[in-house]
Design a protein around this motif. Structure first.
Motif, short mmCIF file in Angstrom:
data_model
loop_
_atom_site.label_atom_id
_atom_site.label_comp_id
_atom_site.label_asym_id
_atom_site.label_seq_id
_atom_site.Cartn_x
_atom_site.Cartn_y
_atom_site.Cartn_z
N VAL A 160 12.39 -4.56 -4.13
CA VAL A 160 12.96 -3.59 -3.52
C VAL A 160 12.45 -3.19 -2.39
O VAL A 160 12.74 -2.36 -1.74
N ARG A 161 12.38 -4.58 -1.32
CA ARG A 161 11.99 -4.63 0.04
C ARG A 161 12.70 -3.71 0.74
O ARG A 161 11.98 -3.29 1.71
N ARG A 162 13.67 -4.24 1.24
CA ARG A 162 14.86 -3.12 2.36
C ARG A 162 14.19 -1.71 2.01
O ARG A 162 14.79 -1.30 2.86
N ARG A 163 14.83 -1.49 0.83
CA ARG A 163 14.44 -0.14 0.81
C ARG A 163 13.20 0.35 1.06
O ARG A 163 13.03 1.87 1.37
N VAL A 164 12.04 -0.25 0.45
CA VAL A 164 10.70 0.10 1.21
C VAL A 164 10.38 0.28 2.53
O VAL A 164 9.54 0.89 2.82
N VAL A 165 11.18 -0.55 3.57
CA VAL A 165 10.90 -0.90 4.32
C VAL A 165 11.60 0.14 5.25
O VAL A 165 10.60 0.70 5.88
N ASN A 166 12.56 0.67 5.06
CA ASN A 166 13.89 1.64 5.29
C ASN A 166 13.19 3.06 5.12
O ASN A 166 12.89 3.87 6.20
N ASP A 167 12.02 3.44 3.69
CA ASP A 167 11.46 4.34 3.09
C ASP A 167 10.67 4.30 4.39
O ASP A 167 9.85 5.90 4.76
N TRP A 168 9.60 3.73 4.36
CA TRP A 168 8.34 3.55 5.23
C TRP A 168 8.88 2.94 6.85
O TRP A 168 7.45 4.61 7.20
N SER A 169 9.61 3.00 7.65
CA SER A 169 10.33 3.10 8.70
C SER A 169 10.76 4.99 9.09
O SER A 169 9.68 5.45 9.95
N ALA A 170 11.19 5.34 8.44
CA ALA A 170 11.34 6.55 7.99
C ALA A 170 10.56 7.86 7.74
O ALA A 170 10.46 8.31 8.69
N TYR A 172 9.45 3.81 -6.50
CA TYR A 172 10.36 2.78 -6.92
C TYR A 172 9.70 1.92 -8.39
O TYR A 172 8.89 1.04 -8.50
N VAL A 173 11.14 2.11 -9.02
CA VAL A 173 11.19 1.60 -10.96
C VAL A 173 12.65 1.02 -11.37
O VAL A 173 13.77 1.55 -10.59
N LEU A 174 12.88 -0.11 -11.20
CA LEU A 174 14.10 -0.99 -11.79
C LEU A 174 14.51 0.15 -12.85
O LEU A 174 13.73 0.49 -13.81
N GLN A 182 0.72 -1.26 0.01
CA GLN A 182 -0.42 0.00 0.18
C GLN A 182 0.65 1.21 0.20
O GLN A 182 0.87 2.54 -0.47
N TRP A 183 1.88 1.05 0.55
CA TRP A 183 2.76 2.44 1.02
C TRP A 183 3.52 3.14 -0.52
O TRP A 183 3.53 3.81 -1.24
N MET A 184 4.10 1.45 -1.06
CA MET A 184 4.47 1.38 -2.38
C MET A 184 3.54 2.60 -3.34
O MET A 184 4.20 3.04 -4.12
N ASP A 185 2.68 2.17 -3.35
CA ASP A 185 1.16 2.10 -4.51
C ASP A 185 1.43 3.53 -4.69
O ASP A 185 0.35 4.36 -5.24
#
Length: 287
Positions: free
Chosen positions: A251-261, A147-149, A138-141
């Motif tokens: 990009v799981r690790r990046r998403v987790v870090n961004d969400w947490s921040a 979040y683009v490769l 949901q955060w990514m959306d």
């Protein structure tokens, strides 16, 4: 001569009693204590006798040992541990004495450190949260286009050396006309051919400047010059796979870090808003 028992005599008795009281050691002790109490009351400190009790328990010792192991990669000896404990005691004593003297007042460095620590405390709970995949998706959306490769490249490169742009373009024109690459290539420890490499991987080998210039090249022909930290390069892109929207697992690790921040920032702002409502603020020049 006898003193009268009238008003004058009463005054003399009172004066005598006061003089006697002033000479009493107990009076001096109580007066000194009162002065000390008044000083710490005026400076905003409270000299509670309980503050003179310092206890170093097993948790404190375990923390000291853990910090030592993290720094030195080995447990402390008993002598080293005793030194750590003595240092802990000294720091605690000086800390409390500094507070009693009001040394924490009106110090911008200490105020900034306490500000930083409070912000950390306010965001600590969310920093330890473990979001579900649904929450992360949901955060990514909501982060459109973030979040683009990146595109992937297959390319060949010829290192031309430390030469000027005009000379490099002349050599690249000759390559386009069919000249052999080994006629211009200079020796360097970089791969001549790269397959399915993204921008980060290319940047690690050739540098950020080189990686950023690939997007401008025409695929299928020798192009450039592209410059790296080593010098000029002729490059021919043989295939380019366009970038695409990333999946969560990409990009799981990046998403987790961004969400947490983001969660920590939100929590800190909520905490500050709660604190702010309790204060009446006046700023000169502001309505």
């Amino acid at each position: 001569m006898k003193r009268s028992a009238g008003p004058g005599g009463t005054l003399w008795v009172a004066e005598y009693m006061i003089r006697k009281l002033v000479r009493e050691p107990l009076f001096h002790f109580l007066g000194g204590a009162l002065l000390i109490f008044a000083f710490f009351w005026a400076t905003g400190s409270d000299r509670d006798p309980a503050d003179y009790n310092i206890s170093i328990d097993e948790t404190d010792i375990a923390r000291l040992e853990t910090d030592w192991i993290q720094n030195f990669r080995r447990p402390p000896t008993q002598q080293e541990l005793d030194g750590l404990i003595d240092q802990e005691i000294a720091e605690e004593i000086y800390y409390r004495e500094a507070l009693r003297l009001g040394l924490d007042k009106n110090d911008p460095v200490i105020r900034r450190r306490l500000f930083t620590k409070m912000r950390f405390v306010d965001g600590e709970d969310t920093g330890n949260a473990s979001p579900t995949d649904a929450v992360l998706q949901q955060w990514m959306d909501k982060q459109t286009g973030k979040y683009v490769l990146p595109p992937l490249y297959d390319f060949e490169q010829i290192y031309l050396g430390q030469i000027g742009a005009a000379e490099a373009r002349s050599w690249i024109d000759q390559l386009k006309d069919g000249a052999r690459p080994d006629a211009f290539a200079k020796s360097i420890s970089l791969p001549a051919t790269v397959k399915r490499a993204g921008g980060d991987e290319i940047a690690r080998q050739f540098g950020d400047r080189f990686s950023e210039q690939l997007e401008k090249l025409v695929p299928g022909v020798w192009d450039g010059p592209i410059h790296s930290g080593f010098g000029a390069h002729a490059v021919k892109i043989t295939e380019k796979v366009p970038g695409k929207k990333a999946g969560l697992n990409d990009v799981r690790r990046r998403v987790v870090n961004d969400w947490s921040a983001a969660q920590q920032t939100e929590q800190k702002e909520k905490a500050f808003a709660r604190y702010r409502t309790q204060y009446e603020i006046t700023v000169v020049g502001r309505p």
